[in-house]
Design a protein around this motif. Structure first.
Motif, PDB file in Angstrom:
ATOM      1  N   GLY A 153       0.812  -1.215   0.000  1.00 59.51           N
ATOM      2  CA  GLY A 153       0.000   0.000   0.000  1.00 59.51           C
ATOM      3  C   GLY A 153       0.841   1.259   0.000  1.00 59.51           C
ATOM      4  O   GLY A 153       0.606   2.182   0.773  1.00 59.51           O
ATOM      5  N   GLY A 154       1.804   1.329  -0.898  1.00 55.72           N
ATOM      6  CA  GLY A 154       2.752   2.440  -0.915  1.00 55.72           C
ATOM      7  C   GLY A 154       2.209   3.760  -1.419  1.00 55.72           C
ATOM      8  O   GLY A 154       2.927   4.759  -1.419  1.00 55.72           O
ATOM      9  N   SER A 155       0.953   3.790  -1.858  1.00 55.12           N
ATOM     10  CA  SER A 155       0.352   5.065  -2.254  1.00 55.12           C
ATOM     11  C   SER A 155      -0.611   5.576  -1.196  1.00 55.12           C
ATOM     12  O   SER A 155      -1.202   6.644  -1.358  1.00 55.12           O
ATOM     13  CB  SER A 155      -0.393   4.909  -3.594  1.00 55.12           C
ATOM     14  N   GLY A 156      -0.774   4.835  -0.115  1.00 53.33           N
ATOM     15  CA  GLY A 156      -1.686   5.228   0.949  1.00 53.33           C
ATOM     16  C   GLY A 156      -1.057   6.192   1.935  1.00 53.33           C
ATOM     17  O   GLY A 156       0.116   6.576   1.799  1.00 53.33           O
ATOM     18  N   PRO A 296       4.986  14.877   2.325  1.00 57.89           N
ATOM     19  CA  PRO A 296       3.664  14.268   2.292  1.00 57.89           C
ATOM     20  C   PRO A 296       2.944  14.581   0.991  1.00 57.89           C
ATOM     21  O   PRO A 296       3.080  15.675   0.441  1.00 57.89           O
ATOM     22  CB  PRO A 296       2.948  14.900   3.497  1.00 57.89           C
ATOM     23  N   VAL A 297       2.194  13.604   0.514  1.00 57.96           N
ATOM     24  CA  VAL A 297       1.388  13.774  -0.688  1.00 57.96           C
ATOM     25  C   VAL A 297      -0.022  14.158  -0.269  1.00 57.96           C
ATOM     26  O   VAL A 297      -0.637  13.500   0.572  1.00 57.96           O
ATOM     27  CB  VAL A 297       1.353  12.484  -1.530  1.00 57.96           C
ATOM     28  N   LEU A 298      -0.532  15.237  -0.842  1.00 59.71           N
ATOM     29  CA  LEU A 298      -1.879  15.711  -0.522  1.00 59.71           C
ATOM     30  C   LEU A 298      -2.844  15.356  -1.645  1.00 59.71           C
ATOM     31  O   LEU A 298      -2.495  15.472  -2.829  1.00 59.71           O
ATOM     32  CB  LEU A 298      -1.886  17.227  -0.304  1.00 59.71           C
ATOM     33  N   ASP A 299      -4.030  14.922  -1.253  1.00 60.88           N
ATOM     34  CA  ASP A 299      -5.090  14.704  -2.228  1.00 60.88           C
ATOM     35  C   ASP A 299      -5.387  16.031  -2.924  1.00 60.88           C
ATOM     36  O   ASP A 299      -5.171  17.109  -2.358  1.00 60.88           O
ATOM     37  CB  ASP A 299      -6.333  14.180  -1.511  1.00 60.88           C
ATOM     38  N   GLY A 322      -3.196  10.257  -1.485  1.00 62.75           N
ATOM     39  CA  GLY A 322      -2.511  11.042  -0.480  1.00 62.75           C
ATOM     40  C   GLY A 322      -3.473  11.466   0.614  1.00 62.75           C
ATOM     41  O   GLY A 322      -4.617  11.023   0.691  1.00 62.75           O
ATOM     42  N   LYS A 323      -3.032  12.375   1.464  1.00 64.81           N
ATOM     43  CA  LYS A 323      -3.804  12.775   2.640  1.00 64.81           C
ATOM     44  C   LYS A 323      -4.882  13.806   2.296  1.00 64.81           C
ATOM     45  O   LYS A 323      -4.649  14.733   1.520  1.00 64.81           O
ATOM     46  CB  LYS A 323      -2.876  13.361   3.715  1.00 64.81           C
ATOM     47  N   VAL A 324      -6.040  13.638   2.904  1.00 62.99           N
ATOM     48  CA  VAL A 324      -7.131  14.600   2.780  1.00 62.99           C
ATOM     49  C   VAL A 324      -6.945  15.655   3.881  1.00 62.99           C
ATOM     50  O   VAL A 324      -6.889  15.326   5.062  1.00 62.99           O
ATOM     51  CB  VAL A 324      -8.502  13.917   2.945  1.00 62.99           C
TER      52      VAL A 324
END
Length: 329
Positions: A153-156, A296-299, A322-324
């Motif tokens: 789950g490396g995109s979670g 961090p990756v953001l939605d 990414g994160k919401v």
């Protein structure tokens, strides 16, 4: 102050706008003006389950755990922080700790750190829970330079941070994903993507490790996926799980001599148990971010405080990349 509260637990529609009393400072804590918060799966679980989940606060409650903001007041005994400092952390939203879905929050100074200078408030708010989880798991697994690490789950939320941290620590990182967008993100973050829908565990273990297995398997998927983590591990390998609530046959783990590390990062908050360790991890993450090894990756969505219900819906839809993040102003 303005806040979004839950008077009853249930679906995303239970959030209500309210005016509540601004919290007062206390010893060992800081008063933070919230700039942003992010939504984690555990936030949606608390909102949905209420008393069925032992960590949930009683209603009426202010939920939300992660945050970034600016210190407006410093409590007695706090010497490390000053008024005006920009900080981030994970410090409330469960048990008896009011959360981040409000204009202000009183946070334990042991659960925060100065915000990374090269992150926006929104980016910083996305990092604490997932960053602490990933960092703790990899260190408990004894990560070393040159190891082969598999991140499920490396995109979670947790997974995309674990992938970057494993690379920071010098590992060769591989990661599973189930769609083109997920696999592209994994590759963009420096991992070697594995499409678990097209390749069996046996096939990708043979392809990437000549059948030996991975030194560390970081499983952020959990449940029955843990059996795949055992299958993918090398002899005497290390398995990290962030979702270990499952009944499972441990025969494979036994005959491989595996070590299982279960990471439940809420323990320090829930039990006031070595909270200072979270502060130290946040400081370490700050340095790694400022070195350029973690972001961090953001939605691609954007929500305001009053839209917290929509933010929960977005995370629960499974469509977020990414994160919401929710902006508070």
């Amino acid at each position: 102050m303005k806040a979004m509260i839950v008077n009853t637990f249930g679906g995303p529609e239970v959030f209500e706008k309210a005016e509540v009393t601004k919290p007062t400072i206390k010893a060992g804590h800081v008063l933070v003006k919230m700039a942003a918060t992010s939504v984690n799966t555990v936030d949606t679980m608390i909102r949905q389950m209420g008393k069925e989940l032992p960590i949930s606060p009683p209603a009426p409650a202010i939920l939300g755990m992660d945050f970034a903001g600016t210190i407006e007041e410093v409590g007695e005994g706090v010497s490390e922080y000053r008024v005006g400092d920009e900080v981030y952390g994970c410090a409330g939203g469960l048990a008896d700790l009011p959360g981040t879905l409000a204009e202000y929050m009183v946070a334990d100074a042991n659960l925060i750190a100065l915000k990374p200078t090269n992150l926006t408030m929104r980016e910083a708010a996305a990092l604490p829970l997932v960053g602490i989880t990933a960092y703790e798991g990899l260190l408990r697994a004894g990560i070393k330079t040159g190891q082969k690490v598999l991140v499920h789950g490396g995109s979670g939320g947790v997974g995309h941070v674990a992938l970057q941290l494993a690379r920071h620590f010098g590992a060769n990182v591989f990661s599973t994903g189930g769609g083109e967008a997920q696999l592209n993100l994994i590759e963009k973050l420096g991992g070697i993507p594995i499409n678990y829908k097209n390749e069996s565990v046996e096939e990708y273990v043979q392809k990437h490790t000549s059948g030996d297995g991975f030194d560390i398997v970081f499983d952020s998927v959990g449940s029955t996926n843990m059996s795949k983590s055992f299958e993918a591990s090398a002899l005497n390998g290390q398995v990290v799980s962030t979702v270990a609530m499952v009944e499972l046959d441990l025969t494979t783990a036994h005959f491989k001599g595996l070590s299982l590390h279960v990471v439940f990062m809420l323990i320090p908050m829930l039990h006031n148990f070595h909270r200072e360790k979270h502060g130290l991890i946040l400081k370490a993450l700050k340095s790694i971010v400022e070195e350029g090894d973690l972001k961090p990756v953001l939605d691609d969505t954007s929500y305001k405080l009053e839209e917290i219900g929509k933010a929960h819906e977005r995370l629960e839809s499974g469509k977020a990349m990414g994160k919401v993040v929710v902006t508070i102003d």
